[in-house]
Each structure stands twice: as structure tokens, then as C-alpha cells.
Design a protein around this motif. Structure first.
Motif, short mmCIF file in Angstrom:
data_model
loop_
_atom_site.label_atom_id
_atom_site.label_comp_id
_atom_site.label_asym_id
_atom_site.label_seq_id
_atom_site.Cartn_x
_atom_site.Cartn_y
_atom_site.Cartn_z
N UNK A 92 13.20 29.29 35.10
CA UNK A 92 12.46 30.43 34.56
C UNK A 92 13.42 31.51 34.08
N UNK A 93 14.52 31.72 34.80
CA UNK A 93 15.51 32.71 34.35
C UNK A 93 16.05 32.36 32.96
N UNK A 94 16.23 31.07 32.70
CA UNK A 94 16.69 30.65 31.36
C UNK A 94 15.65 31.00 30.30
N UNK A 133 7.58 24.78 33.93
CA UNK A 133 7.28 23.35 33.87
C UNK A 133 6.45 23.00 32.64
N UNK A 134 5.51 23.87 32.28
CA UNK A 134 4.66 23.60 31.12
C UNK A 134 5.53 23.52 29.85
N UNK A 135 6.42 24.50 29.69
CA UNK A 135 7.26 24.50 28.50
C UNK A 135 8.23 23.32 28.52
N UNK A 136 8.78 23.02 29.69
CA UNK A 136 9.66 21.85 29.81
C UNK A 136 8.92 20.57 29.43
N UNK A 164 18.10 22.41 28.67
CA UNK A 164 18.33 22.37 30.13
C UNK A 164 17.00 22.48 30.89
N UNK A 165 16.12 23.36 30.42
CA UNK A 165 14.80 23.50 31.06
C UNK A 165 14.02 22.20 30.95
N UNK A 166 14.06 21.60 29.76
CA UNK A 166 13.38 20.31 29.56
C UNK A 166 13.91 19.27 30.54
N UNK A 167 15.24 19.18 30.63
CA UNK A 167 15.83 18.14 31.47
C UNK A 167 15.56 18.37 32.95
N UNK A 168 15.65 19.62 33.41
CA UNK A 168 15.46 19.82 34.85
C UNK A 168 13.99 19.66 35.24
N UNK A 169 13.05 20.09 34.39
CA UNK A 169 11.64 19.91 34.77
C UNK A 169 11.22 18.45 34.64
N UNK A 170 11.86 17.69 33.74
CA UNK A 170 11.51 16.28 33.60
C UNK A 170 11.99 15.45 34.78
#
Lengths: 266, 266
Positions: free
Chosen positions: A209-211, B188-191, B214-220
């Protein structure tokens, strides 16, 4: 000074002296190039401080024997600016370079408007005053040598970025616009959606979320004009907007399906 | 060993020994606590390696005189797990703690199912095996002392996280769920939307786009079960999903309006 070798200093004239141009010229001056500028607003004082010659008169600016003319307007104003240039004032064949965040659009405008003996280099430095504030090393610089006859001047200009350690990415304007719609435009879209939602840091933020908050803040610092320029003048951006919408709808339906399954079980 | 002071070692029984529980127990063992575990799958071998007593039989697990029972199931399976506990096997009043990413839901289930003399502590460590791999310092740990009579045991348990340097955030389960819907669930929704679009790094990534990847990869890396748990069992998440949709629609209409204005001018 001549511009016959890649070690040579260039006379670079800049049209549009906003924050991005001001950011670029600091490095150009450090490298020893001679900078002139003109802009809708009067930047005489700032230019005096920086060591840049500022021209209020466009005729005199074009007559000042530039090796390179760098177009650093906004996407939305480029057409009006380029079509009103008194090109008969040019003293010699000149390399025209643009630095806009879309590429097919300025390429087409430059090929349509500029004299046939002027060279055309389309570029997109994939960084700005914020991401490039500690230097340009490893930051990407995209370029397309659209119409180059004077290889030496073009090479000297590219050397400005290569010598700072930029990752030099030669690719067609079309390829750039395809990729940028899916990266830069998409990033701005998500940043704007988060800004529209007024998303703010919470006491229990996760790293992810910070990102997102950082993306929101950095895209909100750019103007809505830039964002709409990325959309209006990149033919691949519309498809990306549709893809975001479709992907969101798919995820939403999946969540609602799971919710119904849970409700049935309980 | 007794659990009468905050310096004391605890006997901690863990129900559900997936990756998150495995991640937590490493630090608990390092601190000297005695760990027992039970899980749907057989983790006997892993537990032997870690120095954890693994129980295949739930009756024996509950009879083993735990000071604390940590519920570390998935959100979606908590209800079934907690309702099938043979609670008559408990030998003494016990502190029940959950670590789920939603908080009102486990609070209500625990208050409804557990014996009245058992204490209830709802917690959410806002980190996991990835973000906490270099230690827990400055990472947030949310907790709500829902029903605590044995302050000493509760305090000893919280000390596990406080002594590692976690930012200890005491707040109500309701407040947590409001904030988490707007931060963790939104992330998570955006990821998931980016994963659905199959977004990948490009040769001309901006810094902002790299953060989205990075957000996509960590939430996936988290399961869709976790994501749907965040939605189904947090009453504030539905409102957030609507807000994303509305904000996207607003941005889209603004872009289309700008495009029409540009077309009219040209």
C-alpha cells in the motif's frame, strides 16, 4: 566550435522552458553545451542565473544558428507551437528533437511541418526532476532516429544522455507508444484513480500500500494536461483504458461469486 | 514455568501450520517459547526440524495445557475450524489469539463459540514472510484486547512482537477493518487487476510503473482465497470496491471529455 565530431559542444536552442527543460539544461550546461531558450512565459531572470540566453523574440531565436532545436512544450500545445514557427528564419539545416511522453504524434507533426533538410530525432527520457534528481545513471532514454542525415550532430546530442550513464533504448515511435500506454499511461491512470479516491497513508499500511501511495503522489505532481496528453495523443492508450475496465470487471465478478458461495455455505 | 509476568515463556499452541504460522514460530522459538502445532495437513517432519511438537489429534492438542492458542487458519476456513474444536478438552482458561487480515469476523466467531472464561485477543501483524524477512523492526502490529481477564498472559504474548521492535497499534476491530479495506484490500484489488491484464516489465519502465509491477507480483503470491476473504468478511470492502469503480469512471469520463475538446480544436 563546430559540430562535426561526437566530442563537440553543441548550440542547443530550447522551445518551452518549463520544469522539465530546466531540469535537462542543468546537465547540458555542466557538459559545456551552449544553451538558448524561448518560451511563452518570460524566463529572462532564471536564464540569467543558469547561464542560458533567453530570447523573447522567436525570429531572433531561430536566427541564432542553433545546431539543435529541442521542443519541450506540453503534448497539448505542440501542434500550435510548431505550426507557428517562422521557419524561414532558420540559418541552416537543424536537428529538431522532441522529448514528449508520446512519440508517433510529434513525429508526424515534425515530418509534416519542418523543412525537408532539417533532421528529426524523437526521444523520450523516461525520467524527470524527481526520479533523476540524483543523476541519470541507469535511467532509460528512448530514441528513434526518424530522419537523420547529419549523423555527427545527432550522435553528439545522444552522447549528452549516454555519457551520464542512461540506458540508451533505440526503438520505433510506434513500439514506444505501445509500451508506454501499458506502463506510463497505466501508472498515471491508477495514480489518478487513487487520487480521486483521496487515498492517504493509514497507521496500518502494508509495504504494498505504501508503494501505491507513492505512485499516487508522484503522478499527482504532474499536470492533468500531461495525463490527458498521454491519452489523447497515443492511439494505444484507449485500448489500455478498456483493458483496465475489463480486468476490474472480471475481478469484481469473481469476488461477488465467492461471496455468494460463502453465503450459501453458511 | 508460569505465565504470571511479562518476562515469562509461554506454551503456545498453533492451529493451522501454513507458511504464515511457520514464519511466526521461528521468532517465537528464538525467544524461548514452547510451541505446539496442529494442522489439517501433517507437518510432523517440518515441526521436528523446527523444534515444535506436532499433534495429529486435536483432543490431545487441546489437552496439552497451552497458555495461548493461536488461530492461524485461512479466513475462509476459520468458521469450520473453530466450530469443530472439542473445547471440553481444554484444561484451563486459555488466551485465544487470531492473526487474520480481517478482524470483526474472527472477533464475532470467537465470542460466539469459545468458553466465557477464555480470553480473546484479536491481532493483525501487518507483515509476512516477505516484508518481514529481515526482521520485524518498525513493522506494524495491530491488536484489540477484546476480552482479557488474564492481563499477564496477554502482555507476555504482545511482548513477542513489541520486543522485536514492531510498531504496536492498539485499535478496535471495526477501525482496523475500515482502514484495511482502504489499504490492504485496495492494494490486493489493484494487484489483481494488473495481474489479470498480464502487466509485465517493459524496456522503458518508469519508477512509478516498477512499483506497480512489484505490487502485482507480491499480491499474486498470496492466494485468491486470501483476497476473497478480505472482501467477503470485511463489511467495509464492498464500499471500497464501489469507490474504485466510481473513481475509475470519473477519470475515464474526464479523459474522454478532453479528447473531444482536442478533436474539436483540430
Amino acid at each position: 566550435m563546430s559540430s562535426s565530431s561526437s566530442q563537440n559542444y553543441l548550440k542547443i536552442g530550447i522551445i518551452g522552458f518549463g520544469p522539465f527543460a530546466q531540469f535537462l539544461v542543468k546537465t547540458m550546461i555542466k557538459q559545456g553545451h551552449s544553451i538558448r531558450a524561448t518560451s511563452r512565459s518570460d524566463y529572462t531572470d532564471l536564464c540569467t542565473q543558469l547561464g542560458v540566453s533567453f530570447f523573447r523574440d522567436m525570429n531572433q531565436f531561430l536566427e541564432s544558428n542553433n545546431d539543435v532545436i529541442l521542443l519541450s512544450t506540453s503534448i497539448l500545445s505542440l501542434s500550435q507551437v510548431i505550426k507557428s514557427l517562422p521557419l524561414n528564419c532558420l540559418r541552416k539545416p537543424t536537428l529538431f528533437v522532441d522529448v514528449l511522453s508520446v512519440k508517433e504524434y510529434p513525429r508526424d507533426l515534425m515530418l509534416q511541418v519542418l523543412p525537408g533538410d532539417s533532421d528529426v530525432l524523437c526521444t523520450h527520457p523516461m525520467f524527470g526532476p524527481e526520479s533523476g534528481r540524483h543523476g541519470w545513471k541507469d535511467l532509460s532514454f528512448m530514441y528513434d532516429k526518424v530522419r537523420i542525415t547529419n549523423e555527427a550532430t545527432c550522435s553528439s546530442f545522444l552522447q549528452i544522455f549516454a555519457s551520464e550513464g542512461c540506458k540508451m533504448m533505440e526503438m520505433s515511435c510506434e513500439e514506444h507508444d505501445k509500451l508506454a500506454a501499458r506502463s506510463q499511461f497505466l501508472t498515471h491512470t491508477i495514480g489518478r484513480v487513487l487520487a480521486e479516491m483521496k487515498v492517504e497513508p493509514t497507521p496500518i499500511d502494508t509495504k504494498g500500500f505504501q508503494k501505491l501511495v507513492e505512485v499516487k503522489e508522484s503522478t499527482s505532481r504532474d499536470s492533468f494536461d500531461l495525463f490527458s496528453g498521454l491519452f489523447v495523443h497515443n492511439r494505444f492508450a484507449k485500448q489500455q483504458l478498456r483493458e483496465v475496465e475489463l480486468a476490474f470487471e472480471t475481478i469484481k465478478q469473481e469476488l461477488l461469486k465467492r461471496m455468494n458461495e460463502e453465503l450459501e455455505q453458511s
